[in-house]
Design a protein around this motif. Structure first.
Motif, mmCIF file in Angstrom:
data_model
loop_
_atom_site.group_PDB
_atom_site.id
_atom_site.type_symbol
_atom_site.label_atom_id
_atom_site.label_comp_id
_atom_site.label_asym_id
_atom_site.label_seq_id
_atom_site.Cartn_x
_atom_site.Cartn_y
_atom_site.Cartn_z
ATOM 1 N N CYS A 40 2.540 -0.866 -5.259
ATOM 2 C CA CYS A 40 2.493 0.054 -4.115
ATOM 3 C C CYS A 40 1.992 1.435 -4.500
ATOM 4 O O CYS A 40 1.873 2.309 -3.641
ATOM 5 C CB CYS A 40 3.873 0.157 -3.460
ATOM 6 S SG CYS A 40 4.323 -1.344 -2.580
ATOM 7 N N ALA A 41 1.702 1.636 -5.758
ATOM 8 C CA ALA A 41 1.164 2.916 -6.215
ATOM 9 C C ALA A 41 -0.346 2.774 -6.355
ATOM 10 O O ALA A 41 -0.854 1.724 -6.711
ATOM 11 C CB ALA A 41 1.789 3.289 -7.557
ATOM 12 N N LEU A 67 10.406 3.201 -2.176
ATOM 13 C CA LEU A 67 9.129 3.295 -1.468
ATOM 14 C C LEU A 67 9.193 4.319 -0.351
ATOM 15 O O LEU A 67 8.241 5.078 -0.141
ATOM 16 C CB LEU A 67 8.720 1.926 -0.910
ATOM 17 C CG LEU A 67 8.307 0.895 -1.954
ATOM 18 C CD1 LEU A 67 8.087 -0.456 -1.287
ATOM 19 C CD2 LEU A 67 7.072 1.350 -2.710
ATOM 20 N N ARG A 68 10.291 4.378 0.352
ATOM 21 C CA ARG A 68 10.422 5.355 1.440
ATOM 22 C C ARG A 68 10.466 6.780 0.890
ATOM 23 O O ARG A 68 9.910 7.690 1.493
ATOM 24 C CB ARG A 68 11.684 5.075 2.259
ATOM 25 C CG ARG A 68 11.584 3.845 3.124
ATOM 26 C CD ARG A 68 10.535 4.037 4.190
ATOM 27 N NE ARG A 68 10.498 2.868 5.068
ATOM 28 C CZ ARG A 68 9.386 2.319 5.492
ATOM 29 N NH1 ARG A 68 8.222 2.814 5.151
ATOM 30 N NH2 ARG A 68 9.430 1.268 6.281
ATOM 31 N N ARG A 70 8.977 7.752 -1.892
ATOM 32 C CA ARG A 70 7.667 8.011 -2.465
ATOM 33 C C ARG A 70 6.623 8.293 -1.421
ATOM 34 O O ARG A 70 5.687 9.039 -1.660
ATOM 35 C CB ARG A 70 7.165 6.758 -3.185
ATOM 36 C CG ARG A 70 7.514 6.684 -4.574
ATOM 37 C CD ARG A 70 6.657 5.558 -5.108
ATOM 38 N NE ARG A 70 7.179 5.058 -6.322
ATOM 39 C CZ ARG A 70 6.733 3.991 -6.923
ATOM 40 N NH1 ARG A 70 5.772 3.279 -6.386
ATOM 41 N NH2 ARG A 70 7.240 3.607 -8.038
ATOM 42 N N ARG A 71 6.681 7.591 -0.381
ATOM 43 C CA ARG A 71 5.542 7.500 0.507
ATOM 44 C C ARG A 71 6.067 7.234 1.867
ATOM 45 O O ARG A 71 7.118 6.737 2.077
ATOM 46 C CB ARG A 71 4.698 6.306 0.041
ATOM 47 C CG ARG A 71 3.459 6.053 0.822
ATOM 48 C CD ARG A 71 2.861 4.719 0.392
ATOM 49 N NE ARG A 71 1.620 4.457 1.091
ATOM 50 C CZ ARG A 71 1.191 3.300 1.441
ATOM 51 N NH1 ARG A 71 1.883 2.225 1.197
ATOM 52 N NH2 ARG A 71 0.049 3.160 2.055
ATOM 53 N N GLN A 72 5.574 7.364 2.554
ATOM 54 C CA GLN A 72 4.861 6.576 3.464
ATOM 55 C C GLN A 72 5.702 6.177 4.649
ATOM 56 O O GLN A 72 6.333 5.161 4.677
ATOM 57 C CB GLN A 72 4.367 5.274 2.843
ATOM 58 C CG GLN A 72 3.501 5.475 1.659
ATOM 59 C CD GLN A 72 4.011 4.886 0.399
ATOM 60 O OE1 GLN A 72 4.790 5.500 -0.230
ATOM 61 N NE2 GLN A 72 3.539 3.770 0.003
ATOM 62 N N LEU A 75 3.901 2.975 5.774
ATOM 63 C CA LEU A 75 4.080 1.682 5.124
ATOM 64 C C LEU A 75 5.091 0.866 5.920
ATOM 65 O O LEU A 75 6.188 1.326 6.212
ATOM 66 C CB LEU A 75 4.573 1.873 3.682
ATOM 67 C CG LEU A 75 4.855 0.596 2.897
ATOM 68 C CD1 LEU A 75 3.566 -0.206 2.697
ATOM 69 C CD2 LEU A 75 5.475 0.948 1.547
#
Length: 116
Positions: A40-41, A67-68, A70-72, A75
């Motif tokens: 996902c990176a 993931l949340r 980090r980003r997005q 997503l």
């Protein structure tokens, strides 16, 4: 649409990936939580992650939380799991999942979720 399928059961992961490819999606696979985070990176990050909760290294709930962070907001993260109790659904919602689907899933149901 780029999709990442994450499950430690290789047969499940590879079968689902094949079906999604036939449906026209660009699909990558990961069998561990850390692999999912790495996938996902970068520039080829997926648009959708289909994520099992029970993984051998980092559980799917923690993968989703990372993931949340980090980003997005964009997503889309979908839990695909055998855990279907109300408490399980609550935990996935709190972790940041967009959907909570139960195994085994019909391809029609999965494709309907993918089209949203």
């Amino acid at each position: 649409t780029r999709v990442l399928v994450v499950d430690d059961d290789r047969d499940t992961t590879d079968s689902l990936a094949t079906l999604l490819r036939f449906a026209g999606y660009e699909v990558a696979v990961a069998y561990r939580g850390q692999e999912a985070l790495s996938a996902c990176a970068g520039e080829s990050a997926p648009d959708v992650v289909i994520l099992d909760l029970q993984l051998p290294d980092i559980d799917g709930l923690e993968v989703c939380r990372i993931l949340r962070r980090r980003r997005q907001a964009t997503l889309r993260i979908v839990a695909l799991t055998g855990w279907g109790r109300a408490v399980d659904r609550q935990r996935t919602a709190e972790a940041g999942f967009d959907e909570h689907l139960l195994k085994p899933i019909s391809m029609d149901r999965l494709l309907a979720v993918m089209r949203r």
